[in-house]
Scaffold this active site. Structure first.
Site, PDB file in Angstrom:
ATOM      1  CB  CYS A  39      86.845 -21.640  -4.729  1.00 54.42           C
ATOM      2  SG  CYS A  39      87.165 -20.745  -6.262  1.00 54.42           S
ATOM      3  CG  ASP A  41      87.868 -16.140  -4.567  1.00 58.63           C
ATOM      4  OD1 ASP A  41      88.354 -15.371  -3.710  1.00 58.63           O
ATOM      5  OD2 ASP A  41      87.065 -15.772  -5.441  1.00 58.63           O
ATOM      6  NE  ARG A  43      86.724 -13.024  -3.568  1.00 61.14           N
ATOM      7  CZ  ARG A  43      85.709 -12.831  -4.410  1.00 61.14           C
ATOM      8  NH1 ARG A  43      84.976 -11.728  -4.308  1.00 61.14           N
ATOM      9  NH2 ARG A  43      85.435 -13.716  -5.342  1.00 61.14           N
ATOM     10  CG  HIS A  98      83.461 -18.670  -3.004  1.00 58.16           C
ATOM     11  ND1 HIS A  98      83.587 -17.416  -3.540  1.00 58.16           N
ATOM     12  CD2 HIS A  98      84.253 -19.468  -3.744  1.00 58.16           C
ATOM     13  CE1 HIS A  98      84.432 -17.450  -4.551  1.00 58.16           C
ATOM     14  NE2 HIS A  98      84.853 -18.694  -4.694  1.00 58.16           N
ATOM     15  CB  CYS A 101      82.309 -18.671  -7.395  1.00 59.32           C
ATOM     16  SG  CYS A 101      83.473 -19.854  -8.110  1.00 59.32           S
TER      17      CYS A 101
END
Length: 197
Positions: A39, A41, A43, A98, A101
């Site tokens: 992703c 993302d 993080r 994850h 999400c």
């Protein structure tokens, strides 16, 4: 930007000199062994999560770690997959979802995406994931189920790409599905069985 500029300065001062031999070797050699699809993302950092050195992973990051099924035409995700498999010869592909999400949460909670038409259109690549997710679940449980089913669905989409299908037929490629849990740091390897179409 100030933090990024300071980071580059620390990299040049502390990290690069300690790894100068590695970077010298990498300047003329690009042979990652794994294509890692995760992703976008912030993080989720594949190199940090796997403790990989530069040059070990070929990384594709998309919202929701989505992999559109193969269609002819210009497509940055498809081109990156094809290059990693057919040119670089990676032996493994990881699709990593994850916890928490945003893309899967938006689908699970049926967020109104009318103001985000590009996002809404992109998330259609998770339609199979929604169909597979447990209908009885709700809230975080549904999101977690959707994250797992999405990894499985994206692996199936990945197998529609001709370079991937050919490598799978030759037993030259193994596909893996992972789910990273942000608050605990654990990685769950999903039971997936994806074969060439």
């Amino acid at each position: 930007m100030h933090d990024l500029t300071e980071g580059v300065a620390r990299f040049r001062r502390d990290v690069f000199p300690a790894k100068v031999d590695l970077f010298t070797r990498l300047a003329g050699n690009h042979r990652p062994t794994t294509l890692f699809i995760s992703c976008s993302d912030a993080r989720v950092v594949p190199e940090l999560l796997t403790q990989s050195e530069p040059g070990e992973l070929f990384v594709i990051r998309t919202a929701g770690n989505l992999v559109p099924a193969y269609t002819p035409g210009a497509d940055g995700v498809a081109a990156s997959i094809e290059y990693a498999v057919a040119v670089l010869g990676v032996s493994d592909v990881v699709v990593c979802g994850h916890s928490a999400c945003g893309a899967m949460t938006a689908l699970a909670e049926q967020h109104d995406l009318s103001g985000l038409p590009a996002v809404a259109d992109w998330l259609r690549h998770a339609d199979a994931s929604r169909a597979r997710a447990t209908g009885d679940a709700a809230g975080p449980e549904l999101t977690g189920d959707l994250v797992r089913e999405n990894v499985r669905a994206q692996l199936a989409n990945l197998a529609t790409h001709p370079s991937v299908a050919r490598a799978l037929l030759r037993d030259a490629l193994t596909l893996h599905g992972w789910v990273y849990d942000i608050p605990t740091g654990t990685v769950e390897e999903l039971d997936t069985a994806v074969r060439a179409a």
